[in-house]
Structure formats: structure tokens, C-alpha cells
Scaffold this motif. Structure first.
Motif, PDB file in Angstrom:
ATOM      1  N   LEU A 108      -8.258 -30.394  -1.023  1.00  0.00           N
ATOM      2  CA  LEU A 108      -8.701 -29.055  -0.644  1.00  0.00           C
ATOM      3  C   LEU A 108      -7.723 -27.993  -1.113  1.00  0.00           C
ATOM      4  CD1 LEU A 108      -9.795 -29.749   3.059  1.00  0.00           C
ATOM      5  CD2 LEU A 108     -11.324 -29.317   1.135  1.00  0.00           C
ATOM      6  N   ASP A 109      -6.442 -28.361  -1.170  1.00  0.00           N
ATOM      7  CA  ASP A 109      -5.378 -27.382  -1.392  1.00  0.00           C
ATOM      8  C   ASP A 109      -4.333 -27.985  -2.322  1.00  0.00           C
ATOM      9  OD1 ASP A 109      -3.413 -25.458  -1.263  1.00  0.00           O
ATOM     10  OD2 ASP A 109      -2.933 -25.794   0.859  1.00  0.00           O
ATOM     11  N   TYR A 110      -4.319 -27.528  -3.574  1.00  0.00           N
ATOM     12  CA  TYR A 110      -3.351 -27.984  -4.566  1.00  0.00           C
ATOM     13  C   TYR A 110      -2.570 -26.759  -5.008  1.00  0.00           C
ATOM     14  CZ  TYR A 110      -1.644 -30.684  -8.634  1.00  0.00           C
ATOM     15  OH  TYR A 110      -0.869 -31.334  -9.555  1.00  0.00           O
ATOM     16  N   PRO A 111      -1.291 -26.634  -4.626  1.00  0.00           N
ATOM     17  CA  PRO A 111      -0.526 -25.448  -4.978  1.00  0.00           C
ATOM     18  C   PRO A 111      -0.589 -25.140  -6.471  1.00  0.00           C
ATOM     19  CG  PRO A 111       0.693 -26.776  -3.417  1.00  0.00           C
ATOM     20  CD  PRO A 111      -0.508 -27.587  -3.809  1.00  0.00           C
ATOM     21  N   GLY A 112      -0.933 -23.880  -6.776  1.00  0.00           N
ATOM     22  CA  GLY A 112      -1.002 -23.453  -8.161  1.00  0.00           C
ATOM     23  C   GLY A 112      -2.354 -23.619  -8.810  1.00  0.00           C
ATOM     24  N   LEU A 126     -14.612 -19.773   6.974  1.00  0.00           N
ATOM     25  CA  LEU A 126     -13.491 -20.664   7.293  1.00  0.00           C
ATOM     26  C   LEU A 126     -12.173 -19.924   7.105  1.00  0.00           C
ATOM     27  CD1 LEU A 126     -12.416 -23.612   7.868  1.00  0.00           C
ATOM     28  CD2 LEU A 126     -12.390 -23.907   5.376  1.00  0.00           C
ATOM     29  N   LEU A 127     -11.293 -19.984   8.085  1.00  0.00           N
ATOM     30  CA  LEU A 127      -9.985 -19.347   8.005  1.00  0.00           C
ATOM     31  C   LEU A 127      -9.130 -20.039   6.953  1.00  0.00           C
ATOM     32  CD1 LEU A 127      -7.760 -17.411   9.114  1.00  0.00           C
ATOM     33  CD2 LEU A 127      -7.180 -19.255  10.747  1.00  0.00           C
ATOM     34  N   THR A 128      -8.498 -19.258   6.084  1.00  0.00           N
ATOM     35  CA  THR A 128      -7.567 -19.797   5.083  1.00  0.00           C
ATOM     36  C   THR A 128      -6.291 -18.970   5.098  1.00  0.00           C
ATOM     37  OG1 THR A 128      -8.450 -18.415   3.305  1.00  0.00           O
ATOM     38  CG2 THR A 128      -9.457 -20.594   3.606  1.00  0.00           C
ATOM     39  N   ARG A 129      -5.195 -19.591   4.627  1.00  0.00           N
ATOM     40  CA  ARG A 129      -3.880 -18.937   4.639  1.00  0.00           C
ATOM     41  C   ARG A 129      -3.262 -18.996   3.248  1.00  0.00           C
ATOM     42  NH1 ARG A 129      -4.039 -22.706   8.925  1.00  0.00           N
ATOM     43  NH2 ARG A 129      -4.027 -21.776  11.024  1.00  0.00           N
ATOM     44  N   PRO A 130      -2.934 -17.852   2.649  1.00  0.00           N
ATOM     45  CA  PRO A 130      -2.219 -17.857   1.368  1.00  0.00           C
ATOM     46  C   PRO A 130      -0.744 -18.184   1.590  1.00  0.00           C
ATOM     47  CG  PRO A 130      -2.529 -15.628   2.108  1.00  0.00           C
ATOM     48  CD  PRO A 130      -3.241 -16.493   3.119  1.00  0.00           C
ATOM     49  N   TYR A 131      -0.070 -18.621   0.525  1.00  0.00           N
ATOM     50  CA  TYR A 131       1.359 -18.934   0.632  1.00  0.00           C
ATOM     51  C   TYR A 131       1.985 -18.825  -0.754  1.00  0.00           C
ATOM     52  CZ  TYR A 131      -0.437 -23.477  -0.903  1.00  0.00           C
ATOM     53  OH  TYR A 131      -1.082 -24.474  -1.601  1.00  0.00           O
ATOM     54  N   PRO A 132       3.289 -18.521  -0.809  1.00  0.00           N
ATOM     55  CA  PRO A 132       3.972 -18.366  -2.101  1.00  0.00           C
ATOM     56  C   PRO A 132       4.679 -19.634  -2.585  1.00  0.00           C
ATOM     57  CG  PRO A 132       5.384 -17.539  -0.378  1.00  0.00           C
ATOM     58  CD  PRO A 132       4.132 -18.034   0.304  1.00  0.00           C
ATOM     59  N   ASP A 133       4.770 -20.639  -1.742  1.00  0.00           N
ATOM     60  CA  ASP A 133       5.620 -21.806  -2.011  1.00  0.00           C
ATOM     61  C   ASP A 133       5.093 -22.641  -3.178  1.00  0.00           C
ATOM     62  OD1 ASP A 133       7.261 -21.738   0.790  1.00  0.00           O
ATOM     63  OD2 ASP A 133       5.143 -21.260   1.091  1.00  0.00           O
ATOM     64  N   SER A 140      -3.838 -20.949  -4.516  1.00  0.00           N
ATOM     65  CA  SER A 140      -4.549 -21.812  -3.569  1.00  0.00           C
ATOM     66  C   SER A 140      -4.333 -21.286  -2.155  1.00  0.00           C
ATOM     67  CB  SER A 140      -4.045 -23.253  -3.678  1.00  0.00           C
ATOM     68  OG  SER A 140      -4.787 -24.111  -2.838  1.00  0.00           O
ATOM     69  N   VAL A 141      -5.137 -21.763  -1.236  1.00  0.00           N
ATOM     70  CA  VAL A 141      -5.000 -21.383   0.167  1.00  0.00           C
ATOM     71  C   VAL A 141      -5.090 -22.628   1.036  1.00  0.00           C
ATOM     72  CG1 VAL A 141      -5.865 -19.021  -0.070  1.00  0.00           C
ATOM     73  CG2 VAL A 141      -7.492 -20.898   0.277  1.00  0.00           C
ATOM     74  N   SER A 142      -4.400 -22.572   2.176  1.00  0.00           N
ATOM     75  CA  SER A 142      -4.424 -23.683   3.125  1.00  0.00           C
ATOM     76  C   SER A 142      -5.507 -23.421   4.160  1.00  0.00           C
ATOM     77  CB  SER A 142      -3.062 -23.821   3.806  1.00  0.00           C
ATOM     78  OG  SER A 142      -3.068 -24.902   4.717  1.00  0.00           O
ATOM     79  N   PRO A 143      -6.457 -24.340   4.341  1.00  0.00           N
ATOM     80  CA  PRO A 143      -7.534 -24.102   5.293  1.00  0.00           C
ATOM     81  C   PRO A 143      -7.112 -24.408   6.724  1.00  0.00           C
ATOM     82  CG  PRO A 143      -7.852 -26.231   4.294  1.00  0.00           C
ATOM     83  CD  PRO A 143      -6.632 -25.625   3.630  1.00  0.00           C
ATOM     84  N   ASP A 144      -7.883 -23.925   7.656  1.00  0.00           N
ATOM     85  CA  ASP A 144      -7.707 -24.261   9.067  1.00  0.00           C
ATOM     86  C   ASP A 144      -8.310 -25.643   9.298  1.00  0.00           C
ATOM     87  OD1 ASP A 144      -7.585 -24.536  11.778  1.00  0.00           O
ATOM     88  OD2 ASP A 144      -8.896 -22.840  12.243  1.00  0.00           O
ATOM     89  N   TYR A 145      -7.436 -26.646   9.313  1.00  0.00           N
ATOM     90  CA  TYR A 145      -7.903 -28.029   9.422  1.00  0.00           C
ATOM     91  C   TYR A 145      -8.482 -28.356  10.807  1.00  0.00           C
ATOM     92  CZ  TYR A 145      -5.513 -28.909   4.989  1.00  0.00           C
ATOM     93  OH  TYR A 145      -5.115 -28.877   3.673  1.00  0.00           O
ATOM     94  N   GLY A 177      -5.973 -38.452   0.459  1.00  0.00           N
ATOM     95  CA  GLY A 177      -6.024 -37.054   0.084  1.00  0.00           C
ATOM     96  C   GLY A 177      -6.651 -36.159   1.143  1.00  0.00           C
ATOM     97  N   LEU A 178      -7.284 -35.052   0.700  1.00  0.00           N
ATOM     98  CA  LEU A 178      -8.048 -34.092   1.490  1.00  0.00           C
ATOM     99  C   LEU A 178      -7.193 -33.191   2.372  1.00  0.00           C
ATOM    100  CD1 LEU A 178     -11.103 -36.299   2.593  1.00  0.00           C
ATOM    101  CD2 LEU A 178     -11.034 -34.607   0.758  1.00  0.00           C
ATOM    102  N   VAL A 179      -6.198 -33.729   3.037  1.00  0.00           N
ATOM    103  CA  VAL A 179      -5.422 -32.983   4.028  1.00  0.00           C
ATOM    104  C   VAL A 179      -4.048 -32.610   3.460  1.00  0.00           C
ATOM    105  CG1 VAL A 179      -4.359 -33.067   6.320  1.00  0.00           C
ATOM    106  CG2 VAL A 179      -6.600 -34.126   5.937  1.00  0.00           C
ATOM    107  N   GLY A 180      -3.651 -31.341   3.632  1.00  0.00           N
ATOM    108  CA  GLY A 180      -2.310 -30.911   3.263  1.00  0.00           C
ATOM    109  C   GLY A 180      -2.174 -30.506   1.811  1.00  0.00           C
ATOM    110  N   PHE A 181      -0.956 -30.049   1.451  1.00  0.00           N
ATOM    111  CA  PHE A 181      -0.674 -29.679   0.066  1.00  0.00           C
ATOM    112  C   PHE A 181      -0.841 -30.904  -0.832  1.00  0.00           C
ATOM    113  CE2 PHE A 181       2.528 -26.450   1.968  1.00  0.00           C
ATOM    114  CZ  PHE A 181       1.508 -25.531   2.174  1.00  0.00           C
ATOM    115  N   TRP A 182      -1.534 -30.719  -1.952  1.00  0.00           N
ATOM    116  CA  TRP A 182      -1.843 -31.800  -2.908  1.00  0.00           C
ATOM    117  C   TRP A 182      -2.644 -32.946  -2.274  1.00  0.00           C
ATOM    118  CZ3 TRP A 182       3.439 -30.291  -2.446  1.00  0.00           C
ATOM    119  CH2 TRP A 182       3.912 -29.458  -3.451  1.00  0.00           C
ATOM    120  N   GLY A 183      -3.156 -32.763  -1.065  1.00  0.00           N
ATOM    121  CA  GLY A 183      -3.798 -33.868  -0.365  1.00  0.00           C
ATOM    122  C   GLY A 183      -2.816 -34.919   0.084  1.00  0.00           C
ATOM    123  N   GLU A 184      -1.548 -34.519   0.320  1.00  0.00           N
ATOM    124  CA  GLU A 184      -0.488 -35.469   0.659  1.00  0.00           C
ATOM    125  C   GLU A 184      -0.161 -35.502   2.155  1.00  0.00           C
ATOM    126  OE1 GLU A 184       3.024 -35.420  -1.659  1.00  0.00           O
ATOM    127  OE2 GLU A 184       1.971 -35.620  -3.569  1.00  0.00           O
TER     128      GLU A 184
END
Length: 455
Positions: A108-112, A126-133, A140-145, A177-184
Motif C-alpha cells: 500500500l505504501d512504498y516510500p518514493g 480513507l485517512l492518509t498521512r504524508p511523510y518526508p522520510d 507516497s502516503v501512509s494509510p490509516d490501517y 506485505g500490505l502493511v507498513g513502509f514497503w509492506g514490511e
């Protein structure tokens, strides 16, 4: 899940008992074969379901049998119960066309990279959160899991994936996969410690995702990123994506320490371990002396994890490795996973028996039936016998496992015939399992066991 549990029990039993190709008969055998030792030789580096693997593509720089890819969930999920599998099919077919099997992960969320969240969920708010990391800078954005709509979507997707693809011979392994950055399965630094916000879902959501995977897949092997209380008893293996970098104890976040803490250091005997050689060390780990700024001993990492496969794209990209560095990398790739060798064979006109040992780091995890055949003087198969022999669960370092099967050579013309053994790959055109023996034909997959003469 019931069939997965049965599979584990059968694999353990198979390692302890004699397998028989056809039912025994009451009359004595027509001949009394003698055991003949078979000489060892290293198995090919491109044996199936093990070794180093690249990102999907065709390469000539290094031997391989599997290829890796990621897919965004939005590429296949178009509604709560609507799916278009074309993107996945294209990847699987392309990899299979090279005789290889796929290892993959949905995210769902792969940085870059652009978001992998299905569009219909974004349209629903669906709530999502941007991030610079990680160089993401808001791409990409992190969803409200914890959103029930997202949790339901994940369960729906996993169920559909299992119904369509469980047991598909084009697939080697699936990482959850599916959950977290890179699905990790992490959102560091947004973990509630490094940063006050914790973007990971609670154990209730993670348990639902794990449970859905466990019930959706019985044949295809699954791997989770981290050992945890929620997955320790499940029929799911693990992948270490910082291999030989954050693998060995004693830091709490290192992979083997997590295995120790969860009491699953022996889980590799039934479930596979894979991962990725940490990208920063893929090009420097084979220097002599090692030139990496930070690394861990590779051989010790393999010994403690019993890993079967690792992504190591540097071996394939560009010109790959050369000289002694390539030789060391080839040995490192071979050291992963199983290495099955027939230590002795006994061949007669009505029975074939073999003793199979595992000189590798891990078992062979799939139930690929073995077959026997008779070859004439021109190397042609003139008769074939299917067996119920399975190489699954033969443990490294243990006593050789005895396999025995009745064969019927009646009907063959008078003469001498080579009796051969093969474990074919269920993938059409796939690489067969090759034994670590001097009499192994690496092209055809047949292992020569001995000869019989018919009268």
C-alpha cells in the motif's frame, strides 16, 4: 489451514518412514540388489526455490531460478470485491517464460513511489498521512490501517488471492506485505517511540490479516517480515530484509534475536526463511578483505537463520561480479537452502531404493513427486514409474532418508537399461530439482542410479 497442518505432519512423517512407489506384493523379489555408493558433487547454483535472486528480468551474469517483484495493491483491486489480475498475470507469465518462479509482495505504501492504496478507498475518504522520510517527500502516503474499510479490503484481497493463486506453480513464495513502509510491517520512525505517533495497526488488525493469510493458503509458502506472538504458531515462515547487516544477536531488533525471543529458532524445519541481502553490502561483501563499513559474517548468518533464498540484485545488475568475487558469491548462493544428495542406491528389475541426505542449510519445502525411468542405450526413456516419494522435510545433517519403490520391467526388450531418478518442477519448462551427485544430468534432471539387464 487444516490442509496446511496436515502438510506439516506428513512432511515430518515422511522424513522418518520408508516411502513406497507401489504396494508391496507377497512373493519375494526376483533379484537381490546390493547398495552402491553414489559420489557427491556440488549441486547447480540455479537449483529451484533457493539461492540469490534478482528483481524480475532476464540476466546472464549470475545463475538463478527465481525472480522478485513488488506490485501496488491498487493495480489489481478496483472495488471491495472487484479485482483485475492482469498486472499480476503479466509478471507471473513473464517470469515463467524464463523457466523461473516468482517471489513477490503487494504494498500500500512504498516510500518514493505513488500510492498503492486502491482508488475506491481514497474516493471514500480513507485517512492518509504524508511523510518526508526515506526520500519520500510526500510522494507516497501512509494509510490509516485501523479504518474498518481498509481492514475489510485487505481481508477480501487476501481471500481472493488465495482462491486464485494458492498452489500456482509459477509462484515460489509470497511475502505478506500490505502493511507498513514497503509492506514490511513497520512504520518506523512513526512507531510511538522514535516519534510520538504510531501509525502501525494494533494486534487485533494484524491478527485478522495473519488469520486471513493462514486460511487462504494451503500450498504456496508464505513469509512474514518479523517473528511475533501473533504469527509464531502459524504455518508461515519469515524474511530478513537486512540480511548479514542486522541479522545476528544480540540487539533486540536483529532478526535472529527476534527468533530467539519468540521461541521460533527451529521453525525453519517446517517453514521457509528468505529475505534480502542488505543493499548497502551487496557489492562489497565479497571483497577480500570485506570492504563494507558495516556488515555481519555471511556464513554465520546463514547458519543461524537457515535461509533458503535472498534478493541480491547486485549479482545480476550491469556486469555483476567478476573473478574471485563472483566465485565467492556463487559459493554463498549455493550455501542457501537445501542440497540433496543420494548417498547410495540399490537397483534391481523389480525394486529401486535410494538413501537421500541433505547437505544444505534448510529442507526442501514443496511436495514435488519423484519419478523413476528406464533409459535405453541411446538415452531414451522407454518406461516410466511414478512414485509417492517426496523430498519435503529431509533435514540437514540428519541420517539419510530411505526411499523405496517397486518397479515393473516386464515388457522391456532384452538388454541393459539405466535406471534414473528425477524430481520434475511442476512449472512447465521449470528447472528440475538436481541432486548433488556426479551422476546427475543437470540438463535433463535425471540422476543415474544404476543399471538392470532384462532377459
Amino acid at each position: 489451514m487444516i490442509r496446511r497442518a496436515l502438510r506439516l505432519s506428513i512432511a515430518l512423517l515422511a522424513a522418518l518412514v520408508v516411502a513406497s512407489g507401489t504396494p508391496a506384493v507377497a512373493h519375494p523379489p526376483s533379484s537381490h540388489p546390493q547398495w552402491t555408493p553414489l559420489a557427491y558433487a556440488p549441486a547447480p547454483a540455479d537449483n529451484p526455490l533457493k539461492g540469490f535472486l534478482p528483481y524480475a528480468g532476464s540476466y546472464e551474469t549470475f545463475p538463478y531460478s527465481m525472480e522478485w517483484f513488488y506490485l501496488p495493491l491498487r493495480d489489481v483491486m478496483t472495488g471491495p470485491k472487484q479485482f483485475n489480475w492482469a498486472a499480476l498475470e503479466q509478471q507471473l507469465d513473464d517470469i515463467a517464460s524464463r523457466g523461473h518462479q516468482a517471489v513477490f509482495r503487494f504494498y500500500l505504501d512504498y516510500p518514493g513511489k505513488p500510492t498503492g492504496i486502491p482508488q475506491y478507498l481514497l474516493d471514500q475518504g480513507l485517512l492518509t498521512r504524508p511523510y518526508p522520510d526515506f526520500g519520500n517527500n510526500g510522494v507516497s502516503v501512509s494509510p490509516d490501517y485501523t479504518d474498518p474499510r481498509l481492514v475489510s479490503a485487505l481481508e477480501s484481497f487476501i481471500g481472493a488471492l488465495g482462491r486464485r493463486y494458492d498452489g500456482d506453480p509459477r509462484i515460489g513464495f509470497i511475502t505478506l506485505g500490505l502493511v507498513g513502509f514497503w509492506g514490511e510491517w513497520h512504520t518506523w520512525p512513526y512507531d510511538g517511540w522514535t516519534q510520538p505517533e504510531n501509525w502501525m495497526p494494533g494486534t487485533d488488525v494484524l491478527t485478522r490479516v495473519l488469520s486471513r493469510y493462514e486460511t487462504a493458503f494451503d500450498e504456496t509458502r508464505l513469509l512474514a517480515r518479523y517473528p511475533s506472538p501473533e504469527n509464531k504458531t502459524l504455518g508461515i515462515g519469515y524474511h530478513d530484509d537486512s540480511f548479514a547487516f542486522e541479522t545476528l544477536p544480540n540487539q533486540s531488533w536483529h532478526f535472529v534475536q527476534r527468533l530467539i525471543d519468540q521461541g521460533v529458532t527451529e521453525k525453519w524445519r517446517d517453514e521457509p526463511i528468505g529475505g534480502e541481502l542488505r543493499p548497502e553490502i551487496q557489492s562489497c561483501l565479497w571483497d577480500q578483505p570485506v570492504s563494507c563499513g558495516q556488515y555481519e559474517d555471511y556464513a554465520e548468518s546463514v547458519a543461524q537463520t537457515h535461509a533458503s533464498w535472498l534478493i541480491n540484485h547486485a549479482a545480476f545488475a550491469g556486469a555483476g561480479y567478476s573473478g574471485d568475487n563472483k566465485a565467492r558469491a556463487l559459493a554463498a548462493s549455493r550455501s542457501l537452502g537445501y542440497e540433496l544428495t543420494v548417498t547410495a542406491a540399490a537397483v534391481s528389475r523389480d525394486r529401486v531404493s535410494v538413501k537421500v541426505a541433505n547437505r544444505g542449510a534448510a529442507p526442501f519445502y514443496y511436495d514435488w513427486p519423484a519419478e523413476l525411468a528406464a533409459l535405453d542405450s541411446r538415452g531414451r526413456v522407454v518406461k516410466r514409474w511414478h512414485t509417492n516419494w517426496s523430498m519435503t522435510g529431509i533435514q540437514p545433517g540428519g541420517a539419510p532418508t530411505l526411499k523405496s519403490a517397486r518397479i515393473d520391467t516386464r515388457g522391456l526388450r532384452r538388454g541393459s537399461y539405466d535406471i534414473v531418478l528425477r524430481v520434475p518442477n511442476p512449472l512447465r519448462g521449470g528447472i528440475p530439482l538436481r541432486f548433488a551427485n556426479t551422476s546427475q544430468d543437470n540438463e535433463s534432471g535425471w540422476l543415474h542410479l544404476g543399471a538392470v539387464t532384462t532377459r
